[in-house]
Design a protein around this motif. Sequence first.
Motif, short mmCIF file in Angstrom:
data_model
loop_
_atom_site.label_atom_id
_atom_site.label_comp_id
_atom_site.label_asym_id
_atom_site.label_seq_id
_atom_site.Cartn_x
_atom_site.Cartn_y
_atom_site.Cartn_z
N ARG A 14 54.32 19.26 -57.29
CA ARG A 14 52.93 18.91 -56.96
C ARG A 14 52.06 18.93 -58.22
O ARG A 14 51.20 18.06 -58.41
CB ARG A 14 52.36 19.87 -55.91
N ALA A 15 52.29 19.92 -59.06
CA ALA A 15 51.52 20.03 -60.30
C ALA A 15 51.80 18.84 -61.22
O ALA A 15 50.89 18.33 -61.89
CB ALA A 15 51.83 21.34 -61.01
N LEU A 16 53.04 18.39 -61.28
CA LEU A 16 53.40 17.24 -62.11
C LEU A 16 52.66 15.98 -61.65
O LEU A 16 52.16 15.22 -62.47
CB LEU A 16 54.91 17.00 -62.06
N ILE A 17 52.62 15.78 -60.35
CA ILE A 17 51.92 14.60 -59.81
C ILE A 17 50.43 14.69 -60.09
O ILE A 17 49.79 13.71 -60.51
CB ILE A 17 52.19 14.47 -58.30
N PHE A 18 49.86 15.89 -59.90
CA PHE A 18 48.44 16.08 -60.19
C PHE A 18 48.16 15.81 -61.67
O PHE A 18 47.22 15.09 -62.01
CB PHE A 18 48.01 17.50 -59.83
N ASP A 19 48.96 16.39 -62.55
CA ASP A 19 48.74 16.23 -63.99
C ASP A 19 48.88 14.77 -64.41
O ASP A 19 48.14 14.29 -65.27
CB ASP A 19 49.73 17.10 -64.78
N ALA A 20 49.84 14.07 -63.79
CA ALA A 20 50.04 12.65 -64.12
C ALA A 20 48.83 11.84 -63.70
O ALA A 20 48.36 10.96 -64.44
CB ALA A 20 51.30 12.14 -63.43
N GLY A 21 48.31 12.11 -62.50
CA GLY A 21 47.12 11.40 -62.03
C GLY A 21 45.90 11.73 -62.86
O GLY A 21 45.11 10.84 -63.20
N LEU A 22 45.73 13.00 -63.20
CA LEU A 22 44.59 13.41 -64.03
C LEU A 22 44.64 12.72 -65.38
O LEU A 22 43.62 12.21 -65.86
CB LEU A 22 44.61 14.94 -64.21
N LYS A 23 45.80 12.68 -65.97
CA LYS A 23 45.97 12.04 -67.28
C LYS A 23 45.59 10.56 -67.23
O LYS A 23 44.83 10.07 -68.06
CB LYS A 23 47.43 12.19 -67.73
N GLU A 24 46.09 9.86 -66.21
CA GLU A 24 45.85 8.42 -66.12
C GLU A 24 44.39 8.11 -65.79
O GLU A 24 43.76 7.26 -66.43
CB GLU A 24 46.77 7.81 -65.06
N PHE A 25 43.82 8.80 -64.81
CA PHE A 25 42.45 8.50 -64.39
C PHE A 25 41.42 8.99 -65.41
O PHE A 25 40.30 8.47 -65.45
CB PHE A 25 42.16 9.12 -63.03
N SER A 26 41.77 9.97 -66.23
CA SER A 26 40.84 10.42 -67.27
C SER A 26 40.83 9.48 -68.47
O SER A 26 39.84 9.39 -69.18
CB SER A 26 41.18 11.84 -67.73
N GLN A 27 41.94 8.76 -68.66
CA GLN A 27 42.06 7.89 -69.83
C GLN A 27 41.67 6.44 -69.54
O GLN A 27 41.38 5.68 -70.47
CB GLN A 27 43.49 7.92 -70.36
N HIS A 28 41.64 6.07 -68.26
CA HIS A 28 41.39 4.67 -67.90
C HIS A 28 40.41 4.57 -66.74
O HIS A 28 40.43 5.43 -65.85
CB HIS A 28 42.70 3.97 -67.51
N PRO A 29 39.58 3.53 -66.71
CA PRO A 29 38.74 3.31 -65.53
C PRO A 29 39.61 3.16 -64.29
O PRO A 29 40.77 2.72 -64.38
CB PRO A 29 38.01 1.99 -65.86
N TYR A 30 39.05 3.49 -63.15
CA TYR A 30 39.83 3.47 -61.91
C TYR A 30 40.54 2.13 -61.70
O TYR A 30 41.72 2.10 -61.36
CB TYR A 30 38.92 3.76 -60.71
N ASP A 31 39.82 1.03 -61.90
CA ASP A 31 40.39 -0.28 -61.59
C ASP A 31 41.60 -0.62 -62.46
O ASP A 31 42.47 -1.39 -62.03
CB ASP A 31 39.33 -1.37 -61.74
N THR A 32 41.65 -0.08 -63.68
CA THR A 32 42.78 -0.39 -64.56
C THR A 32 43.79 0.74 -64.66
O THR A 32 44.83 0.58 -65.31
CB THR A 32 42.27 -0.75 -65.97
N ALA A 33 43.50 1.87 -64.06
CA ALA A 33 44.47 2.98 -64.04
C ALA A 33 45.73 2.52 -63.31
O ALA A 33 45.65 1.87 -62.27
CB ALA A 33 43.87 4.20 -63.37
N SER A 34 46.88 2.88 -63.84
CA SER A 34 48.15 2.36 -63.34
C SER A 34 48.95 3.41 -62.57
O SER A 34 49.27 4.47 -63.12
CB SER A 34 48.99 1.84 -64.52
N THR A 35 49.28 3.10 -61.33
CA THR A 35 50.16 4.01 -60.58
C THR A 35 51.56 4.00 -61.17
O THR A 35 52.29 4.98 -61.04
CB THR A 35 50.21 3.62 -59.09
N ASN A 36 51.94 2.91 -61.85
CA ASN A 36 53.25 2.89 -62.52
C ASN A 36 53.32 3.94 -63.62
O ASN A 36 54.35 4.60 -63.81
CB ASN A 36 53.53 1.50 -63.11
N SER A 37 52.22 4.10 -64.36
CA SER A 37 52.17 5.13 -65.39
C SER A 37 52.22 6.52 -64.78
O SER A 37 52.86 7.43 -65.31
CB SER A 37 50.90 4.98 -66.23
N ILE A 38 51.57 6.67 -63.64
CA ILE A 38 51.55 7.98 -62.97
C ILE A 38 52.94 8.37 -62.51
O ILE A 38 53.38 9.50 -62.74
CB ILE A 38 50.55 7.94 -61.78
#
Length: 204
Positions: A14-38
């Motif tokens: 669960r922590a890995l998924i949270f950290d992955a999402g936090l990393k992606e959404f903090s670095q990119h605007p929501y519309d361009t944030a990638s679930t593939n990167s997460i």
Amino acid sequence: MPERLFYELDITKRALIFDAGLKEFSQHPYDTASTNSIIKFAGISKGSLFKYFKNKEDLYFFILDSVIADLVTETTKDMSNLKGNLFEVVIGYAAIEFNWHISNPEKYQLLKRAFIDDHSAIFKKTINRYKASAESLFDSLLSDHLTKEPSSQKNIKIIKWVVEGFNQEFNPKIDSFDDVGMLKDAYLEELINYLNIVKNGIAD
């Protein structure tokens, strides 16, 4: 909110998924944030991610909810130590919040993206989602200064209006600061100037 299957995962996953999402959404605007990167960072399949969350927006607000809950929990620990009049308490809390931002840079980046108007649909949903809780926190901050006297309630309303208006004016400047410490200093200096005008009255 996450699906039940998410909470059946072990805490590390669960922590890995949270950290992955936090990393992606903090670095990119929501519309361009990638679930593939997460999913790549978290080490899971795309199919698995959407068994845990209904969609990208569900994941986004789960992460944002968690970050805001952490901010509120940590900063309210210090709220009881704030002393002084209305103006001093407001300034003191602003300093406490900035100290949290400095200690949590990735979470700060997420909040900065979330609450600076980019005219997106997700920004409007974000404001609607958190407006009431933000007002509740502000009311709690000033509760020791609130009495049944009409003048007391009006004073607090005036302070709220000033702070809200100041934040709307100041927020577009945030991206011009690379250092959060410098941002803190600039924010507090301007806020103090505005509150002093309210405190001392507008000169002719």
